[in-house]
Design an enzyme around this catalytic site. Sequence first.
Site, short mmCIF file in Angstrom:
data_model
loop_
_atom_site.label_atom_id
_atom_site.label_comp_id
_atom_site.label_asym_id
_atom_site.label_seq_id
_atom_site.Cartn_x
_atom_site.Cartn_y
_atom_site.Cartn_z
CG ASP A 317 4.29 2.30 -0.73
OD1 ASP A 317 4.02 2.34 -1.95
OD2 ASP A 317 5.14 3.03 -0.20
NE ARG A 389 5.79 -1.45 -0.49
CZ ARG A 389 6.75 -1.16 0.39
NH1 ARG A 389 6.97 -1.97 1.40
NH2 ARG A 389 7.48 -0.07 0.25
#
Length: 434
Positions: A317, A389
């Site tokens: 991630d 993100r």
Amino acid sequence: MKQDWIASAGQPLHGTLDIPGDKSVSHRAVMFAALADGTSTIDGFLEGEDTRATAVIFSRLGVRIETPSPSRRVVHGVGVDGLKAAEGALDCGNAGTGMRLLAGLLAAQPFDSVLIGDESLSRRPMRRITGPLARMGARIDTEEGGLPPLRIHGGQPLRGIDYTLEVASAQVKSAVLLAGLYAQGETIVHEPHPTRDYTERMLAAFGADIEFSPGHARLRGGQRLRATDVVVPADFSSSAFFLVAASIVPGSELRLRAVGLNPRRTGLLTALRLMGADIREENRAEQGGEPVADLVVRHAPLRGIEVPEALVPDMIDEFPALFVAAACAEGPTVVRGAAELRVKESDRLATMAAGLRTLGLQVNETPDGGTIHPGALGSGRIDSHGDHRIAMSFAVAGQRSRGEVQVGDIANVATSFPGFDTLATGAGFALRPA
Ligand code: S3P
């Protein structure tokens, strides 16, 4: 309406920050507390849209969940056999974790369910879970190409399987284990590369008899779960933006308090240290069975690296943040073995490469990674493709740019990191609504 931010070079970053709770742990805590016998309290629950969506789904499945104060949930478990059919489709929002884990659980229930998601989730691959679940006896219909919505036909007797994951995915492993909890016989999962083991740890904490070690898990079906309280650590993935920001902005020093340091999550720490970052761990402790520590990060000159492929699943991630660190380093950074980034909330290899090019950098993209050639960051408008993100990474990049970086489509930051902008500006970021 789509919202934008304007990010530009601010002051050196300073302060002590409390990062919100871990998303992966929060999803699972609600799920296992709902399935347990008795009442469990969750502290440090992430008040993000993804994890709230999961809590709402369990309320609709008949579980009483109280919110006595923000970040606290009291879940009155109904037992493994106590869920009730919900009226209408269950909306997982932006959350792949919510949808994939729920698919494993709901496939084992005596009633039918439909799982839907937002535009981004509706494009994400689901065959990786419907494949092994079908081998266990589940019946799940998808749209063409294995995409959501998932129409789950309940009432199917499931049998345990011995399954080796085809992609390194904690979501797939967890979906199989959740179905395995209801299956006849044993379910065994092997992973070519170990992934985050929160499902296994939490099943054990809720009293299940589960055997696990890195890369393996074995569970017998037909067990009950016992309520237990959960303390959720601060999310390492959310911390990552501040680790990179303080590393690249001269004169910065930040302390991030009690961050979860599960070894299957902290690949970015290793990568940043290989790049020369100055990050210290202080006040090491254990919180809810997870290692935590304060992370103290100071500005340091970074150098480009070849990211070791073995680190990829442990920082899956964190690549958007790593790309920004690489953009500000000395010498190129090479990423390989990260094709999974193409099926996250957006195609993260393509969106990061396009965004950095907009700011004037050269990025060579390959099917499973690419090379980032650092340079001075200019100005421009970045499309974050609704990916939380990506948006936060370009807010960080803006802190080192020569002009203004307009970060487009930022609403989904609230899926994982509500209050990011307030925390960031409090630490010295120049970041404002467009
Ligand atoms: C997660 C697993 C990872 C990660 C996601 C959360 C989880 O996904 O990217 O943000 O909570 O299990 P994959 O299992 O698809 O790798």
